[in-house]
Design a protein around this motif. Structure first.
Motif, short mmCIF file in Angstrom:
data_model
loop_
_atom_site.label_atom_id
_atom_site.label_comp_id
_atom_site.label_asym_id
_atom_site.label_seq_id
_atom_site.Cartn_x
_atom_site.Cartn_y
_atom_site.Cartn_z
N ASN A 59 0.83 -1.21 0.00
CA ASN A 59 0.00 0.00 0.00
C ASN A 59 0.86 1.26 0.00
O ASN A 59 0.54 2.23 -0.69
CB ASN A 59 -0.96 0.00 1.20
N ASP A 60 1.94 1.24 0.77
CA ASP A 60 2.86 2.39 0.80
C ASP A 60 3.48 2.61 -0.57
O ASP A 60 3.58 3.74 -1.05
CB ASP A 60 3.94 2.19 1.85
N MET A 61 3.91 1.53 -1.23
CA MET A 61 4.50 1.63 -2.58
C MET A 61 3.47 2.14 -3.58
O MET A 61 3.79 2.95 -4.44
CB MET A 61 5.05 0.28 -3.05
N SER A 62 2.23 1.67 -3.46
CA SER A 62 1.18 2.10 -4.38
C SER A 62 0.90 3.58 -4.23
O SER A 62 0.70 4.29 -5.21
CB SER A 62 -0.10 1.30 -4.13
N THR A 63 0.90 4.07 -2.99
CA THR A 63 0.66 5.49 -2.73
C THR A 63 1.79 6.33 -3.33
O THR A 63 1.55 7.36 -3.97
CB THR A 63 0.55 5.75 -1.21
N ILE A 64 3.02 5.87 -3.16
CA ILE A 64 4.18 6.59 -3.73
C ILE A 64 4.07 6.63 -5.24
O ILE A 64 4.26 7.67 -5.87
CB ILE A 64 5.50 5.94 -3.28
#
Length: 70
Positions: A59-64
């Motif tokens: 999720n963190d990678m997707s947001t970035i």
């Protein structure tokens, strides 16, 4: 086992990309099936700390990625 207990024990993934990421990381699913609501494919996993940490990372990678492609 009621629905609340099932949601505490299992995690359902409807995203093929997330499923592929988890597979790449060596996480095995319990079952792959089709939803009776919409026919979409999902995979069901045992809810573990390792799984939840990988999902948080995903999720963190997707947001970035969303923020850099805008």
């Amino acid at each position: 086992m009621n629905k609340y207990d099932m949601n505490k024990e299992f995690y359902y993934v409807y995203s093929k990309d997330l499923h592929d990421y988890l597979k790449e990381k060596g996480i095995l699913y319990i079952i792959k099936a089709r939803s009776i609501k919409d026919g979409g494919v999902f995979t069901m996993y045992h809810r573990t700390n390792e799984l939840m940490n990988l999902i948080k990372t995903w999720n963190d990678m997707s947001t970035i990625n969303e923020n850099t492609s805008a």
